[in-house]
Design a protein around this motif. Structure first.
Motif, mmCIF file in Angstrom:
data_model
loop_
_atom_site.group_PDB
_atom_site.id
_atom_site.type_symbol
_atom_site.label_atom_id
_atom_site.label_comp_id
_atom_site.label_asym_id
_atom_site.label_seq_id
_atom_site.Cartn_x
_atom_site.Cartn_y
_atom_site.Cartn_z
ATOM 1 N N PRO A 157 36.247 47.285 32.580
ATOM 2 C CA PRO A 157 34.428 46.102 32.307
ATOM 3 C C PRO A 157 34.172 45.149 33.114
ATOM 4 N N PHE A 158 34.562 44.221 33.255
ATOM 5 C CA PHE A 158 35.074 42.818 33.644
ATOM 6 C C PHE A 158 33.701 43.259 34.758
ATOM 7 N N LEU A 159 34.125 44.006 35.630
ATOM 8 C CA LEU A 159 33.857 44.137 36.971
ATOM 9 C C LEU A 159 32.077 44.875 36.612
ATOM 10 N N LEU A 188 41.327 49.749 42.246
ATOM 11 C CA LEU A 188 41.091 50.808 41.584
ATOM 12 C C LEU A 188 38.937 50.549 40.942
ATOM 13 N N CYS A 189 39.361 49.201 40.271
ATOM 14 C CA CYS A 189 38.261 48.418 39.654
ATOM 15 C C CYS A 189 36.857 49.014 40.299
ATOM 16 N N LEU A 190 37.172 48.527 41.121
ATOM 17 C CA LEU A 190 36.331 48.447 42.549
ATOM 18 C C LEU A 190 35.779 49.947 43.023
ATOM 19 N N VAL A 191 36.993 50.948 43.127
ATOM 20 C CA VAL A 191 36.075 52.345 43.217
ATOM 21 C C VAL A 191 35.143 53.135 42.284
ATOM 22 N N LEU A 196 26.590 40.691 46.950
ATOM 23 C CA LEU A 196 28.234 40.405 46.910
ATOM 24 C C LEU A 196 28.847 39.289 46.491
ATOM 25 N N PRO A 197 27.742 37.835 45.792
ATOM 26 C CA PRO A 197 28.518 37.860 44.841
ATOM 27 C C PRO A 197 28.246 38.060 43.399
ATOM 28 N N GLY A 198 28.238 38.524 43.291
ATOM 29 C CA GLY A 198 28.339 39.513 41.719
ATOM 30 C C GLY A 198 29.482 40.224 42.019
ATOM 31 N N LEU A 199 29.365 40.877 42.839
ATOM 32 C CA LEU A 199 31.135 41.694 42.910
ATOM 33 C C LEU A 199 31.953 41.162 43.235
ATOM 34 N N LEU A 200 32.097 39.820 43.866
ATOM 35 C CA LEU A 200 33.172 38.724 44.445
ATOM 36 C C LEU A 200 33.573 38.259 42.603
ATOM 37 N N SER A 201 32.404 38.248 41.640
ATOM 38 C CA SER A 201 33.131 37.316 40.438
ATOM 39 C C SER A 201 33.718 38.303 39.610
#
Length: 262
Positions: free
Chosen positions: A145-147, A65-68, A186-191
């Protein structure tokens, strides 16, 4: 063997070492209090297994849900400029500094039976508070908020030069987003996703306030640890170690993937 020049004064390593010890030493101390002869029985009880499974399921759901929600938010904050943007960013980052119990109260007065939206939902037969859905919403509230912070920072760091080139060559905005922007970050998204999962996995206050503590329904592993601490300290320590191990595995996996994509 080649030595890398750090360029740092030697005294910097002293507080750095103290900081590392400050974080690592309590974890080591916890392992010394584990009753290893009873460890298996303590962490495989019905309540412990149910709490761990619930935590993993809800944390995965809240991360999704955070990703969406978080990816579009980060894109809007990083790639657009509008009146009230600073105020919006401040509000979105509030869960980082608010006590989790305050977030739980806010959610309760939003989705509870007498809440702003909950009263209308209740008329439709939809009850969110004190359910597994409430756990996911509580975890998402504190983890989102972290994402957003991680991804927005990455978006600003990579800039827009490749996106501009792609758009100049005739690529549609959606194509630019999926074929250029997302691979670059992608690296930042994964983190950000890992930080969100870890925060959701350890969430306590908002979950307890908004979802309660019903075994198999809303009692996540942090809640189980808290309850066990009052009755069985050995079980609480053993479950705490399980939570630490899960978190370490998640972070290690993310770092490995991040290096590959980087």
């Amino acid at each position: 063997m080649t030595r890398t020049y750090s360029g740092l004064p030697r005294w910097v390593f002293v507080p750095a070492l103290l900081g590392a010890v400050f974080v690592v030493l309590p974890l080591v101390a916890m392992t010394t209090r584990v009753d290893w002869s009873q460890f298996g029985a303590l962490v495989t009880s019905d309540s412990s297994v149910a709490a761990l499974e619930l935590s993993l399921r809800t944390s995965a759901a809240s991360t999704a849900l955070c990703l969406v929600l978080g990816i579009p938010l980060a894109l809007v904050l990083a790639r657009t400029s509008f009146r009230g943007q600073r105020a919006l960013r401040s509000l979105l980052l509030l869960p980082l500094v608010l006590p989790p119990v305050v977030g739980g109260i806010a959610l309760l007065y939003t989705f509870g039976r007498r809440g702003l939206l909950g009263e209308s939902l209740d008329l439709l037969g939809i009850r969110i508070a004190f359910s597994t859905t409430a756990v996911v919403l509580a975890q998402t509230f504190v983890a989102l908020p972290f994402l957003v912070v991680s991804l927005e920072g990455t978006l600003r760091a990579v800039g827009q030069r490749y996106e501009v080139v792609a758009a100049t060559l005739g690529a549609r905005p959606t194509t630019v987003l999926t074929r250029v922007t997302v691979p670059l970050v992608l690296p930042g998204l994964l983190s950000g996703a890992v930080l969100s999962f870890a925060r959701a996995l350890g969430e306590f206050g908002a979950t307890l306030t908004f979802a309660g503590s019903l075994q198999g329904v809303t009692r996540t592993l942090p809640l189980e640890i808290y309850l066990q601490r009052e009755t069985d300290a050995d079980a609480a320590v053993a479950l705490s170690l399980v939570l630490v191990v899960v978190a370490v595995l998640v972070v290690a996996l993310a770092q490995g993937r991040g290096r590959q994509w980087g």
